[in-house]
Motif scaffolding. Structure first.
Motif, PDB file in Angstrom:
ATOM      1  N   ASP A 116      -8.030  10.125   1.305  1.00  0.00           N
ATOM      2  CA  ASP A 116      -8.234   8.751   1.761  1.00  0.00           C
ATOM      3  C   ASP A 116      -7.083   7.855   1.312  1.00  0.00           C
ATOM      4  O   ASP A 116      -6.515   8.039   0.226  1.00  0.00           O
ATOM      5  CB  ASP A 116      -9.552   8.199   1.212  1.00  0.00           C
ATOM      6  N   TYR A 117      -6.783   6.879   2.136  1.00  0.00           N
ATOM      7  CA  TYR A 117      -5.754   5.894   1.804  1.00  0.00           C
ATOM      8  C   TYR A 117      -6.423   4.738   1.060  1.00  0.00           C
ATOM      9  O   TYR A 117      -6.663   3.662   1.601  1.00  0.00           O
ATOM     10  CB  TYR A 117      -5.066   5.402   3.079  1.00  0.00           C
ATOM     11  N   GLU A 118      -6.724   5.003  -0.200  1.00  0.00           N
ATOM     12  CA  GLU A 118      -7.383   3.999  -1.030  1.00  0.00           C
ATOM     13  C   GLU A 118      -7.234   4.391  -2.485  1.00  0.00           C
ATOM     14  O   GLU A 118      -6.827   5.508  -2.804  1.00  0.00           O
ATOM     15  CB  GLU A 118      -8.872   3.901  -0.666  1.00  0.00           C
ATOM     16  N   GLY A 119      -7.544   3.445  -3.379  1.00  0.00           N
ATOM     17  CA  GLY A 119      -7.517   3.735  -4.801  1.00  0.00           C
ATOM     18  C   GLY A 119      -6.317   3.121  -5.507  1.00  0.00           C
ATOM     19  O   GLY A 119      -5.409   2.558  -4.883  1.00  0.00           O
ATOM     20  N   ALA A 120      -6.318   3.274  -6.839  1.00  0.00           N
ATOM     21  CA  ALA A 120      -5.293   2.638  -7.671  1.00  0.00           C
ATOM     22  C   ALA A 120      -3.900   3.184  -7.401  1.00  0.00           C
ATOM     23  O   ALA A 120      -2.914   2.439  -7.462  1.00  0.00           O
ATOM     24  CB  ALA A 120      -5.654   2.815  -9.151  1.00  0.00           C
ATOM     25  N   LEU A 121      -3.795   4.485  -7.100  1.00  0.00           N
ATOM     26  CA  LEU A 121      -2.469   5.048  -6.872  1.00  0.00           C
ATOM     27  C   LEU A 121      -1.862   4.498  -5.587  1.00  0.00           C
ATOM     28  O   LEU A 121      -0.659   4.203  -5.528  1.00  0.00           O
ATOM     29  CB  LEU A 121      -2.538   6.580  -6.815  1.00  0.00           C
ATOM     30  N   VAL A 122      -2.662   4.350  -4.551  1.00  0.00           N
ATOM     31  CA  VAL A 122      -2.175   3.744  -3.302  1.00  0.00           C
ATOM     32  C   VAL A 122      -1.745   2.305  -3.556  1.00  0.00           C
ATOM     33  O   VAL A 122      -0.687   1.861  -3.081  1.00  0.00           O
ATOM     34  CB  VAL A 122      -3.260   3.815  -2.204  1.00  0.00           C
ATOM     35  N   PRO A 158       9.365  -4.694  15.078  1.00  0.00           N
ATOM     36  CA  PRO A 158       9.709  -6.053  15.523  1.00  0.00           C
ATOM     37  C   PRO A 158       9.502  -7.090  14.424  1.00  0.00           C
ATOM     38  O   PRO A 158       8.592  -6.992  13.600  1.00  0.00           O
ATOM     39  CB  PRO A 158       8.735  -6.272  16.694  1.00  0.00           C
ATOM     40  N   GLY A 159      10.396  -8.092  14.429  1.00  0.00           N
ATOM     41  CA  GLY A 159      10.357  -9.122  13.396  1.00  0.00           C
ATOM     42  C   GLY A 159      11.202  -8.779  12.196  1.00  0.00           C
ATOM     43  O   GLY A 159      11.115  -9.444  11.168  1.00  0.00           O
ATOM     44  N   ASP A 160      12.042  -7.717  12.339  1.00  0.00           N
ATOM     45  CA  ASP A 160      12.904  -7.257  11.258  1.00  0.00           C
ATOM     46  C   ASP A 160      12.108  -6.984   9.989  1.00  0.00           C
ATOM     47  O   ASP A 160      12.510  -7.327   8.874  1.00  0.00           O
ATOM     48  CB  ASP A 160      14.025  -8.266  10.977  1.00  0.00           C
ATOM     49  N   ARG A 161      10.940  -6.354  10.192  1.00  0.00           N
ATOM     50  CA  ARG A 161      10.141  -5.893   9.067  1.00  0.00           C
ATOM     51  C   ARG A 161      10.134  -4.375   9.085  1.00  0.00           C
ATOM     52  O   ARG A 161      10.523  -3.747  10.076  1.00  0.00           O
ATOM     53  CB  ARG A 161       8.714  -6.445   9.150  1.00  0.00           C
ATOM     54  N   ARG A 162       9.675  -3.779   7.990  1.00  0.00           N
ATOM     55  CA  ARG A 162       9.696  -2.328   7.873  1.00  0.00           C
ATOM     56  C   ARG A 162       8.309  -1.793   7.527  1.00  0.00           C
ATOM     57  O   ARG A 162       7.675  -2.282   6.588  1.00  0.00           O
ATOM     58  CB  ARG A 162      10.707  -1.899   6.787  1.00  0.00           C
ATOM     59  N   MET A 163       7.872  -0.825   8.326  1.00  0.00           N
ATOM     60  CA  MET A 163       6.717  -0.026   7.947  1.00  0.00           C
ATOM     61  C   MET A 163       7.203   1.084   7.032  1.00  0.00           C
ATOM     62  O   MET A 163       8.255   1.676   7.282  1.00  0.00           O
ATOM     63  CB  MET A 163       6.052   0.613   9.178  1.00  0.00           C
ATOM     64  N   TYR A 164       6.443   1.357   5.981  1.00  0.00           N
ATOM     65  CA  TYR A 164       6.744   2.477   5.085  1.00  0.00           C
ATOM     66  C   TYR A 164       5.607   3.483   5.215  1.00  0.00           C
ATOM     67  O   TYR A 164       4.458   3.177   4.902  1.00  0.00           O
ATOM     68  CB  TYR A 164       6.884   2.000   3.644  1.00  0.00           C
ATOM     69  N   LEU A 165       5.933   4.663   5.702  1.00  0.00           N
ATOM     70  CA  LEU A 165       4.915   5.672   5.987  1.00  0.00           C
ATOM     71  C   LEU A 165       4.600   6.468   4.723  1.00  0.00           C
ATOM     72  O   LEU A 165       5.491   7.092   4.140  1.00  0.00           O
ATOM     73  CB  LEU A 165       5.397   6.615   7.089  1.00  0.00           C
ATOM     74  N   ILE A 166       3.350   6.434   4.308  1.00  0.00           N
ATOM     75  CA  ILE A 166       2.895   7.158   3.127  1.00  0.00           C
ATOM     76  C   ILE A 166       2.022   8.310   3.603  1.00  0.00           C
ATOM     77  O   ILE A 166       1.004   8.097   4.268  1.00  0.00           O
ATOM     78  CB  ILE A 166       2.122   6.227   2.173  1.00  0.00           C
ATOM     79  N   GLU A 167       2.435   9.523   3.268  1.00  0.00           N
ATOM     80  CA  GLU A 167       1.701  10.691   3.772  1.00  0.00           C
ATOM     81  C   GLU A 167       0.383  10.865   3.021  1.00  0.00           C
ATOM     82  O   GLU A 167       0.353  10.975   1.791  1.00  0.00           O
ATOM     83  CB  GLU A 167       2.538  11.969   3.620  1.00  0.00           C
ATOM     84  N   THR A 168      -0.715  10.887   3.801  1.00  0.00           N
ATOM     85  CA  THR A 168      -2.043  11.137   3.238  1.00  0.00           C
ATOM     86  C   THR A 168      -2.661  12.415   3.805  1.00  0.00           C
ATOM     87  O   THR A 168      -3.766  12.793   3.391  1.00  0.00           O
ATOM     88  CB  THR A 168      -2.990   9.962   3.537  1.00  0.00           C
ATOM     89  N   ALA A 169      -1.988  13.051   4.746  1.00  0.00           N
ATOM     90  CA  ALA A 169      -2.544  14.265   5.364  1.00  0.00           C
ATOM     91  C   ALA A 169      -1.399  15.096   5.920  1.00  0.00           C
ATOM     92  O   ALA A 169      -0.312  14.575   6.210  1.00  0.00           O
ATOM     93  CB  ALA A 169      -3.518  13.904   6.484  1.00  0.00           C
TER      94      ALA A 169
END
Length: 439
Positions: free
Chosen positions: A352-358, A189-200
């Motif tokens: 984990d979803y953290e760090g410089a690469l994320v 909603p709101g014409d925005r986009r979630m981008y799914l990044i696989e972490t598991a």
């Protein structure tokens, strides 16, 4: 994206490269009866040789070929990054498709064909971006290893698994890996986009079940009927529902997705929100618990002959951290009369979803889509990340695509009429190039 006047850019080339890769039939039935990946690996080698990059092709079995190359970075003393994609695809029957599955046609704004999203689109992005950067002499901040792999669609036995076991030196210094099934958009909603990044991703337990009994005439009483035993076990496995186990990646996805959709998230009852979060609910729902799905049955050769044995196959998937629980339950459900062995078994992985690469992934996405909402998630299937995790790499799925809201992206995987938007491929090439600059 920096460009040099007169030189083709990754954005210029990516669509053509994707088409040409699709036209190379690399169907993988899982038994070596397909054409193999050699022709595709040689195609990639030729395209990289044109821009001066040395490549090596490794053949684990006749025709089953993978390619590896290393691009030197500005600081070769830093840990390296692996970008990997698989060259094989699942089989496709031409008569089932609207367009030739190996034609690589462009129609309705999309490139059509087997592998368009799984995953010759990402192969083309990696290849296009590497070619542009090498032509322009733009080194990445650190060494980047490129791997174009065989056999992912059958578990990676003759591709990533073989390379990790036989040639781990190829990945020397790689501490992080980026591959498929992540970075794609879901309109909220709101014409925005979630981008799914696989972490598991869930672990794999493809199991063969066997029951044995006494062969005999179908008109007589047989208390040790093998068909009855294996059918009962299949029914118990197929109807069993494991309890919800909310892993960190799944919880993080649901919290952020619910916020984007304006839905309340209840950690005590996470399934309640699934119907409200769009077309990915089915895939995300499969990551809330371990699963068991019977897929094959085989027994006997004549109606009035009781066979000596009966077999079945089951596709089992277990969550990170819950493998022991999964097999305890499986063995209880099988009972004493049915034995199991593995068709394929591989670990679950999670980082984990953290760090410089994320942060680099998020910045690359927002540079092209300022309203982007990057979120971590767990894949219900499996990828070659399982093999590279064994070398200690943190593994992510990040094959960036901005998709139209009406496209059923998850339904494209292994489905008929697989296709990827032309604009999505060009978007992905731009994002991937920016990501490499920041990696």
């Amino acid at each position: 994206m920096i460009t040099v006047v007169g030189q083709p850019t990754a954005e210029d080339e990516v669509v053509r490269l994707c088409q040409e890769l699709i036209r190379i039939d690399t169907s993988n039935p899982g038994d070596h009866s397909g054409p193999g990946e050699r022709a595709a690996a040689e195609y990639v080698a030729e395209r990289l040789d044109e821009v001066g990059l040395e490549t090596r092709i490794f053949e684990s079995h006749p025709g089953r070929a993978s390619l590896v190359a290393r691009i030197e970075g500005e600081d070769p003393g830093r840990d390296a990054l692996l970008l990997h994609g698989h060259l094989d695809v699942v089989p496709a029957r031409k008569e089932d498709w609207t367009r030739d599955p190996f034609g690589g046609e462009i129609a309705d704004g999309c490139v059509w064909g087997r592998g368009a999203v799984d995953m010759k689109d990402m192969d083309a992005m990696i290849l296009a971006v590497a070619r542009q950067r090498l032509r322009e002499g733009r080194k990445p901040p650190r060494d980047v290893v490129l791997a174009f792999l065989a056999d992912e669609e059958a578990g990676g036995t003759w591709g990533a698994q073989w390379l990790v076991r036989e040639h781990p030196e190829l990945f020397e210094g790689c501490t992080e890996a980026v591959g498929e099934v992540g970075g794609f958009s879901l309109t909220v909603p709101g014409d925005r986009r979630m981008y799914l990044i696989e972490t598991a991703e869930k672990g794999i337990a493809w199991m063969n079940l066997t029951a044995r009994g006494t062969a005999g005439h179908g008109s007589m009483v047989h208390p040790d009927n093998a068909v009855t035993a294996v059918a009962g076990a299949v029914a118990r496995l197929g109807s069993h529902e494991f309890p919800v186990r909310l892993t960190k990646s799944v919880r993080a996805f649901l919290e952020r997705a619910c916020m984007a959709y304006g839905v309340e998230f209840d950690p005590e009852n996470p399934e309640e929100c699934l119907d409200e979060i769009g077309p990915l609910a089915r895939m995300i729902g499969a990551t809330l618990r371990n699963t068991l799905n019977p897929t094959r049955l085989d027994a006997g050769y004549k109606t009035n002959v009781i066979p000596q044995s009966a077999t079945a196959q089951v596709d089992g998937r277990f969550l990170p951290g819950h493998e022991a629980e999964f097999f305890t339950v499986v063995d209880e459900l099988l009972g004493p009369d049915v034995q199991r062995d593995f068709v394929h078994h591989d670990q679950a992985v999670e980082t984990d979803y953290e760090g410089a690469l994320v942060a680099a992934m998020e910045a690359a996405l927002t540079s092209e889509d300022p309203g982007a909402l990057p979120v971590p998630y767990c894949l219900s299937g499996g990828t070659d990340a399982k093999s590279f995790a064994r070398l200690g790499m943190r593994c992510f799925g990040f094959a960036p695509l901005r998709l139209p809201p009406e496209l059923d992206f998850s339904g494209m995987f292994h489905g008929v009429d697989e296709r990827v938007p032309v604009d999505g491929l060009r978007f992905g090439a731009r994002v991937l190039d920016t990501f490499i600059d920041r990696c």
